[in-house]
Design a protein around this motif. Structure first.
Motif, PDB file in Angstrom:
ATOM      1  N   UNK A 112       0.834  -1.214   0.000  1.00 35.84           N
ATOM      2  CA  UNK A 112       0.000   0.000   0.000  1.00 35.84           C
ATOM      3  C   UNK A 112       0.865   1.258   0.000  1.00 35.84           C
ATOM      4  N   UNK A 113       0.503   2.191  -0.815  1.00 32.72           N
ATOM      5  CA  UNK A 113       1.248   3.449  -0.848  1.00 32.72           C
ATOM      6  C   UNK A 113       0.268   4.624  -0.842  1.00 32.72           C
ATOM      7  N   UNK A 114       0.799   5.781  -0.545  1.00 28.31           N
ATOM      8  CA  UNK A 114       0.010   7.008  -0.627  1.00 28.31           C
ATOM      9  C   UNK A 114       0.399   7.692  -1.937  1.00 28.31           C
ATOM     10  N   UNK A 115      -0.598   8.119  -2.695  1.00 18.06           N
ATOM     11  CA  UNK A 115      -0.297   8.875  -3.913  1.00 18.06           C
ATOM     12  C   UNK A 115      -0.065  10.327  -3.504  1.00 18.06           C
ATOM     13  N   UNK A 116       1.187  10.728  -3.514  1.00 19.26           N
ATOM     14  CA  UNK A 116       1.529  12.083  -3.084  1.00 19.26           C
ATOM     15  C   UNK A 116       1.593  13.007  -4.290  1.00 19.26           C
ATOM     16  N   UNK A 117       0.951  14.157  -4.153  1.00 12.76           N
ATOM     17  CA  UNK A 117       1.053  15.180  -5.200  1.00 12.76           C
ATOM     18  C   UNK A 117       1.489  16.473  -4.543  1.00 12.76           C
ATOM     19  N   UNK A 118       2.493  17.095  -5.079  1.00 11.40           N
ATOM     20  CA  UNK A 118       2.877  18.423  -4.595  1.00 11.40           C
ATOM     21  C   UNK A 118       2.649  19.397  -5.741  1.00 11.40           C
ATOM     22  N   UNK A 119       1.808  20.384  -5.494  1.00  8.25           N
ATOM     23  CA  UNK A 119       1.402  21.300  -6.557  1.00  8.25           C
ATOM     24  C   UNK A 119       1.687  22.731  -6.127  1.00  8.25           C
ATOM     25  N   UNK A 120       2.329  23.487  -6.969  1.00 12.34           N
ATOM     26  CA  UNK A 120       2.478  24.915  -6.715  1.00 12.34           C
ATOM     27  C   UNK A 120       1.487  25.627  -7.626  1.00 12.34           C
TER      28      UNK A 120
ATOM     29  N   UNK B 119       5.326  17.423  -8.424  1.00 16.55           N
ATOM     30  CA  UNK B 119       5.732  16.064  -8.113  1.00 16.55           C
ATOM     31  C   UNK B 119       4.487  15.222  -7.946  1.00 16.55           C
ATOM     32  N   UNK B 120       4.475  14.048  -8.521  1.00 15.55           N
ATOM     33  CA  UNK B 120       3.394  13.099  -8.303  1.00 15.55           C
ATOM     34  C   UNK B 120       4.032  11.732  -8.273  1.00 15.55           C
ATOM     35  N   UNK B 121       4.055  11.124  -7.102  1.00 13.17           N
ATOM     36  CA  UNK B 121       4.641   9.795  -7.010  1.00 13.17           C
ATOM     37  C   UNK B 121       4.050   9.074  -5.802  1.00 13.17           C
ATOM     38  N   UNK B 122       4.009   7.749  -5.858  1.00 15.29           N
ATOM     39  CA  UNK B 122       3.549   6.993  -4.697  1.00 15.29           C
ATOM     40  C   UNK B 122       4.675   6.869  -3.681  1.00 15.29           C
ATOM     41  N   UNK B 123       4.348   7.058  -2.409  1.00 21.74           N
ATOM     42  CA  UNK B 123       5.346   6.889  -1.349  1.00 21.74           C
ATOM     43  C   UNK B 123       4.734   6.024  -0.246  1.00 21.74           C
ATOM     44  N   UNK B 124       5.584   5.472   0.599  1.00 23.75           N
ATOM     45  CA  UNK B 124       5.081   4.651   1.705  1.00 23.75           C
ATOM     46  C   UNK B 124       4.505   5.532   2.801  1.00 23.75           C
ATOM     47  N   UNK B 125       5.207   6.636   3.067  1.00 27.05           N
ATOM     48  CA  UNK B 125       4.699   7.571   4.068  1.00 27.05           C
ATOM     49  C   UNK B 125       5.222   8.954   3.736  1.00 27.05           C
ATOM     50  N   UNK B 126       4.428   9.966   4.061  1.00 30.56           N
ATOM     51  CA  UNK B 126       4.916  11.327   3.892  1.00 30.56           C
ATOM     52  C   UNK B 126       4.613  12.093   5.183  1.00 30.56           C
ATOM     53  N   UNK B 127       5.592  12.893   5.617  1.00 33.64           N
ATOM     54  CA  UNK B 127       5.398  13.710   6.811  1.00 33.64           C
ATOM     55  C   UNK B 127       5.247  15.155   6.362  1.00 33.64           C
ATOM     56  N   UNK B 128       4.110  15.768   6.711  1.00 33.91           N
ATOM     57  CA  UNK B 128       3.876  17.153   6.298  1.00 33.91           C
ATOM     58  C   UNK B 128       3.760  18.039   7.533  1.00 33.91           C
ATOM     59  N   UNK B 129       4.201  19.282   7.427  1.00 36.35           N
ATOM     60  CA  UNK B 129       4.181  20.183   8.578  1.00 36.35           C
ATOM     61  C   UNK B 129       2.845  20.906   8.718  1.00 36.35           C
ATOM     62  N   UNK B 130       1.901  20.327   9.399  1.00 29.62           N
ATOM     63  CA  UNK B 130       0.602  20.977   9.619  1.00 29.62           C
ATOM     64  C   UNK B 130       0.755  22.158  10.568  1.00 29.62           C
TER      65      UNK B 130
END
Lengths: 292, 136
Positions: free
Chosen positions: B1-9, B15-26
């Motif tokens: 299982x992966x998370x589909x991460x998208x970073x959009x400006x 960037x659009x790629x699957x990752x196992x985990x992503x840490x974001x600064x909320x």
């Protein structure tokens, strides 16, 4: 009958005009490709942002403390129209159609007894609207001499609009710009900016309702709304820019063709005149010879 | 299982790629997003986005604020401004922090939105400096 020399001069002048219009057309075509790519690249952000806005706005619209940017001031007295035009001309009816639509809108609103203010983005719109509506203008922005549009440009415009709104300068704000439909067609479009909830109803696919919101004290919406405004303006700027390049390309293509027609007509005329001169001289020589 | 991460400006999809985990600064703390995370919309403070694959950080980006939308299978980051960690410059970061501190001291606390903007900027600048200090 014009003399041969004057015809020759006219042909060469039209030819050099044609060279210029041809070059402008090609430049516009290249810029159009870039502008379209830029507009395309900006789309994912705008669509995601719209979705988020929809999810948040649904919850907040019924809240009596909802921010004024979302639900409006409650009044409907003063309108601000943001008119987006290009900085340069020679693009057919591109700029004039915005100015005309804005003028019509201003008259319609004023006939209803409302006060209207104008904010011009782009030099051409400013110049045109300033002629008879200078007293309604509250500001203008242009990008003369800039190579490309940045998001920060849109943000700066958004901040000016919000500052004016916070001072109670107006109750509603509408953005008018040329939407890029195809290379041949640009239509005047308008988007309500403030209140944001007057915008297009979110495409309700039902899966937006159950989000956790963090921080949930409404400050998320207060951050998101100005951002959303800037995104809308950015999108309009990019669309308008793509539309401008397309309009200029079409206009210059027409101009090149017209110049070609004109050169053909003038050349025909020139050849006829030359032939007539030769015939006349021949007749003179022959009748002179016969007289001997 | 992966998370589909998208970073959009605002300008483009970065960037659009699957990752196992992503840490974001909320805004209220770092969030580790794993597959199956509950649906969430949050604003971001300035800080690092860490991409994890096979229990190791594979990529780090510095984001200066924005928003994130998380669903069970997807994480979309709408970033204000974003750069790779390697592109950060210590001198610029220090200058920015000094400016942000000066602005923060001068801002009128009664003006809520100006106050928030100034404190956001200060947090971002501080995070940038901290990140660089940690790296060196």
């Amino acid at each position: 009958m014009p003399s041969l020399k004057s015809l020759r001069n006219r042909i060469s002048s039209v030819k050099s005009t044609q060279k210029i219009t041809k070059a402008m057309k090609m430049v516009a075509a290249a810029k159009l490709r870039r502008a379209q790519a830029q507009a395309e690249a900006a789309r994912p952000y705008a669509t995601r942002m719209a979705k988020m806005m929809a999810a948040l706005a649904r919850g907040a619209a019924s809240n009596p403390n909802a921010p004024a940017l979302l639900v409006g001031t409650g009044a409907d007295k003063t309108h601000l129209i943001v008119a987006v035009t290009a900085d340069r001309g020679l693009a057919g009816p591109f700029n004039a159609s915005i100015s005309r639509a804005v003028r019509n809108r201003v008259r319609a609103l004023e006939a209803e007894g409302k006060t209207v203010k104008l904010f011009a983005v782009g030099r051409k719109g400013r110049d045109s609207l300033r002629r008879d509506m200078a007293d309604r203008m509250i500001g203008d922005v242009n990008f003369v001499g800039r190579r490309s549009l940045e998001f920060t440009d849109a943000e700066a415009i958004a901040n000016r609009i919000i500052a004016e709104f916070d001072e109670g300068g107006f109750d509603r704000c509408t953005l008018m710009f040329n939407r890029f439909v195809s290379v041949m067609v640009q239509t005047v479009a308008e988007t309500p900016l403030i209140p944001a909830s007057a915008g297009e109803p979110a495409n309700d696919d039902g899966d937006t309702a159950d989000y956790e919101i963090e921080p949930d004290d409404g400050s998320l919406l207060e951050r998101l709304l100005p951002r959303n405004l800037a995104v809308q303006i950015y999108r309009a700027l990019l669309e308008s820019n793509a539309g401008f390049q397309a309009a200029q390309m079409t206009a210059m293509d027409n101009a090149t063709r017209n110049a070609g027609d004109m050169i053909n007509r003038l050349t025909m005329n020139y050849n006829r005149t030359r032939q007539a001169n030769i015939t006349k001289e021949l007749i003179e020589i022959i009748s002179g010879a016969e007289a001997l | 299982m992966t998370v589909a991460l998208e970073i959009i400006s605002p300008e483009r999809l970065l960037l659009a790629r699957p990752v196992d985990m992503v840490v974001i600064p909320g805004t209220e703390g770092d969030l580790g997003i794993l597959p199956g995370h509950s649906r969430l919309i949050t604003s971001l403070r300035g800080g690092m986005i860490d991409l994890y694959e096979n229990d190791a950080v594979v990529d780090r980006y510095f984001v200066s604020g924005g928003f994130a939308e998380v669903t069970e299978e997807r994480c979309t980051v709408l970033a204000d401004a974003i750069m790779k960690l390697a592109e950060l410059d210590a001198q610029d970061a220090a200058d920015e922090l000094a400016r942000a501190e000066a602005d923060y001291r001068e801002v009128d606390e009664a003006d809520a939105s100006a106050y928030r903007a100034a404190s956001d900027r200060l947090i971002t600048a501080q995070a940038k400096v901290d990140t660089l200090a940690e790296r060196s």
